[in-house]
Design an enzyme around this catalytic site. Structure first.
Site, PDB file in Angstrom:
ATOM      1  N   ARG A  29      53.616  42.252  33.099  1.00 15.14           N
ATOM      2  CA  ARG A  29      52.814  43.017  34.055  1.00 15.14           C
ATOM      3  C   ARG A  29      53.765  43.823  34.937  1.00 15.14           C
ATOM      4  NH1 ARG A  29      48.991  39.732  38.225  1.00 15.14           N
ATOM      5  NH2 ARG A  29      51.039  39.042  38.959  1.00 15.14           N
ATOM      6  N   LYS A  73      47.101  38.082  49.804  1.00  9.32           N
ATOM      7  CA  LYS A  73      46.627  39.351  49.233  1.00  9.32           C
ATOM      8  C   LYS A  73      45.104  39.334  49.115  1.00  9.32           C
ATOM      9  CE  LYS A  73      47.324  37.597  44.548  1.00  9.32           C
ATOM     10  NZ  LYS A  73      47.494  37.992  43.163  1.00  9.32           N
ATOM     11  N   CYS A 107      18.898  40.619  43.164  1.00 12.09           N
ATOM     12  CA  CYS A 107      18.793  42.014  43.603  1.00 12.09           C
ATOM     13  C   CYS A 107      20.058  42.392  44.384  1.00 12.09           C
ATOM     14  CB  CYS A 107      17.575  42.193  44.498  1.00 12.09           C
ATOM     15  SG  CYS A 107      16.041  41.575  43.791  1.00 12.09           S
ATOM     16  N   MET A 108      20.111  43.645  44.845  1.00 11.01           N
ATOM     17  CA  MET A 108      21.291  44.076  45.594  1.00 11.01           C
ATOM     18  C   MET A 108      21.445  43.288  46.903  1.00 11.01           C
ATOM     19  SD  MET A 108      22.333  47.883  46.914  1.00 11.01           S
ATOM     20  CE  MET A 108      22.192  48.656  45.331  1.00 11.01           C
ATOM     21  N   ASP A 109      20.316  43.025  47.572  1.00 12.32           N
ATOM     22  CA  ASP A 109      20.378  42.423  48.909  1.00 12.32           C
ATOM     23  C   ASP A 109      19.686  41.068  49.018  1.00 12.32           C
ATOM     24  OD1 ASP A 109      21.293  45.099  49.965  1.00 12.32           O
ATOM     25  OD2 ASP A 109      19.287  45.590  49.239  1.00 12.32           O
ATOM     26  N   TYR A 135      12.847  41.803  39.546  1.00 13.52           N
ATOM     27  CA  TYR A 135      12.921  42.865  38.538  1.00 13.52           C
ATOM     28  C   TYR A 135      12.815  42.307  37.121  1.00 13.52           C
ATOM     29  CZ  TYR A 135      14.763  45.827  42.292  1.00 13.52           C
ATOM     30  OH  TYR A 135      14.937  46.526  43.451  1.00 13.52           O
ATOM     31  N   HIS A 182      56.942  35.662  37.545  1.00 15.15           N
ATOM     32  CA  HIS A 182      55.571  35.153  37.664  1.00 15.15           C
ATOM     33  C   HIS A 182      55.165  34.509  36.347  1.00 15.15           C
ATOM     34  CE1 HIS A 182      51.697  34.696  39.473  1.00 15.15           C
ATOM     35  NE2 HIS A 182      51.076  35.462  38.593  1.00 15.15           N
ATOM     36  N   ARG A 198      54.776  30.370  45.354  1.00 17.33           N
ATOM     37  CA  ARG A 198      53.901  31.362  45.999  1.00 17.33           C
ATOM     38  C   ARG A 198      52.457  30.978  45.714  1.00 17.33           C
ATOM     39  NH1 ARG A 198      57.213  34.288  42.535  1.00 17.33           N
ATOM     40  NH2 ARG A 198      55.355  34.600  41.250  1.00 17.33           N
TER      41      ARG A 198
HETATM   42  C1  LIG Z   1      52.996  37.532  42.073  1.00 18.25           C
HETATM   43  C2  LIG Z   1      52.030  36.449  42.385  1.00 18.25           C
HETATM   44  N1  LIG Z   1      52.477  35.287  42.885  1.00 18.25           N
HETATM   45  C3  LIG Z   1      51.639  34.275  43.197  1.00 18.25           C
HETATM   46  C4  LIG Z   1      50.283  34.384  42.999  1.00 18.25           C
HETATM   47  C5  LIG Z   1      49.393  33.221  43.361  1.00 18.25           C
HETATM   48  O1  LIG Z   1      48.775  32.677  42.255  1.00 18.25           O
HETATM   49  P1  LIG Z   1      47.703  31.509  42.408  1.00 18.25           P
HETATM   50  O2  LIG Z   1      46.587  32.066  43.217  1.00 18.25           O
HETATM   51  O3  LIG Z   1      47.291  31.254  41.004  1.00 18.25           O
HETATM   52  O4  LIG Z   1      48.381  30.375  43.062  1.00 18.25           O
HETATM   53  C6  LIG Z   1      49.773  35.564  42.478  1.00 18.25           C
HETATM   54  C7  LIG Z   1      48.336  35.696  42.241  1.00 18.25           C
HETATM   55  O5  LIG Z   1      47.863  36.050  41.212  1.00 18.25           O
HETATM   56  C8  LIG Z   1      50.668  36.626  42.165  1.00 18.25           C
HETATM   57  O6  LIG Z   1      50.216  37.771  41.654  1.00 18.25           O
END
Ligand SMILES: Cc1ncc(COP(=O)(O)O)c(C=O)c1O
Length: 380
Positions: A133, A38, A318-320, A271, A162, A227
Site C-alpha cells: 500500500r 485517524k 430510510c435516510m433518517d 419502502y 504495516h 500503533r
Molecule cells: C499505518 C497504520 N498503523 C496502525 C493502524 C491501526 O490498525 P488497527 O486499527 O487494526 O489496530 C492502521 C489502521 O489501519 C494503520 O493504517
C-alpha cells in the site's frame, strides 16, 4: 429540532484510558507506542479521544491526513503527531509549520521536506514489507539512507512497516514473519542511527500475546513498537477465545422511540414493503437512518435493544428513520421517548459493533467510522 438530537453516540473516555493501558502493557517496555486517532478517532471524536489518551500517558498520536493533524494542533495538542498518509506537495509547508511528523514513503516527499524546511525537522520512514500500500521498497533502503546522510536537517526518529495479516504475528510461519524479516533487512541500511521501530497493529499485539506458538525468536522485541487503533476503541482485534484482551467498547449508539403505531396483520413497513406484519404488531419509529451511518444493508437483518430486550429492525432502513417491531415487549411499558440501543448495553443485553458488522459481512472499523457527522458525540 429534537428528533435528530435524540440519536447520539455516547463516548466513554475512561474506557479509552483503560484500553490504552491494556494494550500498552502488552507491548515491550520502552517500545514505541502510538495510538491511532485517524478518521476522527475511528468515529469517536478525535480531539476528545486524543486528550484522553494523552492524560492516560500517550506520547504520540497517529493520523492519516494533514487536516486531521492540524485539527489536533488547533485544539492545543502538543505531542508528536505522526502523519501516515501521503500528502500533496502543496501541503508540505503546512506540515512543517504545524510540526507534524510525516511518515515518508517516497523520495519525492523527503525532497519536498528538505526543500521547504528551515530548521531541523523530525521524520519517520515507512517500508513496504508485503502490504503493498504505502512505504519505500526494501531495495531502496540504501538510497534513502544516502539521502538522509546528505540532508542532516531531516532527523530520523522512527522506521515502521504495516502488517497485512497482524493476526498471524505470533506464528513462526505466518505471513507476518516474512514481513518482520523484510523489515529487518531494510533496517540494516540505517545502522549507526538511533530511532524507534514500530510494526504492530491491534491484531499484531493480540496475536503475539495470545499465540500458543509464541516463540521469542519469531519477532525480535526491539522492532515491536505498536500503533493500535481498533483495540483502543474496545473491539477485540481477534475472534479466537484465547486471544481475547481486556478491552471495553468505547462507543454506544443510542436513540429513542419517537412514534408508536399499531399495524394489522398483513400491513407492511417502509419502502418497498419488505416487511409484513404476520399479526397485529406494535411498530416504533427511531430517528436514525443510513445518513447517520446505519447501513441500509442492515434492513430486516439487525436487532436493537429496548427495555433490555433484543427486538428486530423491520422494513427498509430510510435516510433518517428506521422502524422496530416492539410486539414482543410488554405493551403497557412501551412509550414514546423510550431509549433504543443500536450498539452498546442495556440491562443484561449487549450489542457489539462487531456483531453489527458481521451481519453484513464487514468489520467493526467500518461500523464505527460510518457513524456520521450529524450524530452528536456525547462524552463521558
Ligand atoms: C499505518 C497504520 N498503523 C496502525 C493502524 C491501526 O490498525 P488497527 O486499527 O487494526 O489496530 C492502521 C489502521 O489501519 C494503520 O493504517
Amino acid at each position: 429540532v429534537s428528533n435528530l438530537l435524540e440519536t447520539r453516540a455516547e463516548i466513554d473516555l475512561s474506557k479509552v484510558a483503560h484500553n490504552f493501558r491494556t494494550l500498552h502493557q502488552l507491548t515491550p517496555r520502552g517500545g514505541f507506542f502510538c495510538p491511532m486517532v485517524k478518521a476522527n478517532a475511528y468515529g469517536h471524536g478525535d480531539v476528545a479521544v486524543a486528550r484522553a489518551l494523552i492524560a492516560a500517558g500517550a506520547q504520540s498520536l497517529g493520523v492519516v491526513r494533514v487536516d486531521e493533524a492540524v485539527r489536533l494542533r488547533d485544539a492545543g495538542i502538543h505531542v508528536p503527531i505522526l502523519l501516515f498518509g501521503i500528502f500533496p506537495e502543496e501541503q508540505t509547508a503546512q506540515v512543517i509549520s504545524s510540526s507534524i511528523t510525516p511518515v515518508a514513503s517516497t523520495l519525492s516527499q523527503l525532497q519536498g521536506l528538505a526543500r521547504a524546511m528551515q530548521t531541523p525537522f523530525d521524520i519517520h520512514l515507512k517500508f513496504n514489507t508485503g502490504m503493498n500500500r504505502l512505504g519505500f521498497d526494501i531495495m531502496d533502503a540504501p538510497k534513502v539512507r544516502e539521502f538522509l546522510d546528505h540532508h542532516p536537517g531531516l532527523k530520523l526518529k522512527g522506521i515502521c512497516t504495516h502488517l497485512a495479516k497482524g493476526e498471524d504475528a505470533g506464528s513462526p510461519d505466518g505471513f507476518s514473519q516474512q514481513q518482520f524479516l523484510a523489515f529487518e533487512k531494510a533496517l540494516q541500511s540505517f545502522k549507526g542511527l538511533q530511532f524507534q521501530k514500530h510494526v504492530l497493529n491491534s491484531a499484531g499485539i493480540a496475536s503475539l500475546r495470545g499465540s500458543p506458538n509464541k516463540n521469542q525468536s519469531a519477532v525480535p522485541t526491539e522492532i515491536c513498537g505498536a500503533r493500535p487503533g481498533i483495540g483502543i476503541y474496545g473491539a477485540q482485534p481477534l475472534s479466537s477465545d484465547k486471544a481475547q484482551l481486556d478491552l471495553l467498547p468505547v462507543m454506544a449508539l443510542k436513540s429513542k422511540l419517537v412514534l408508536l403505531r399499531w399495524l394489522q396483520a398483513g400491513e407492511t413497513v417502509s419502502y418497498g414493503g419488505t416487511w409484513r406484519a404476520g399479526r397485529a404488531s406494535l411498530i416504533g419509529t427511531i430517528p436514525i437512518g443510513y445518513a447517520d451511518g446505519l447501513f441500509r444493508l442492515l434492513s430486516n437483518r439487525a436487532e436493537v435493544l429496548c427495555h433490555g430486550q433484543r427486538i428486530p429492525l423491520v422494513g427498509t432502513i430510510c435516510m433518517d428513520y428506521v422502524m422496530v417491531d416492539l410486539s414482543e415487549l410488554d405493551k403497557n411499558q412501551v412509550s414514546v421517548g423510550d431509549e433504543v440501543v443500536l450498539i452498546g448495553e442495556q440491562g443484561r443485553e449487549k450489542i457489539l459493533a462487531t456483531e453489527v458488522a458481521e451481519r453484513i459481512g464487514t468489520v467493526s472499523y467500518e461500523v464505527m467510522t460510518a457513524v456520521s457527522e450529524r450524530v452528536p458525540r456525547v462524552f463521558r
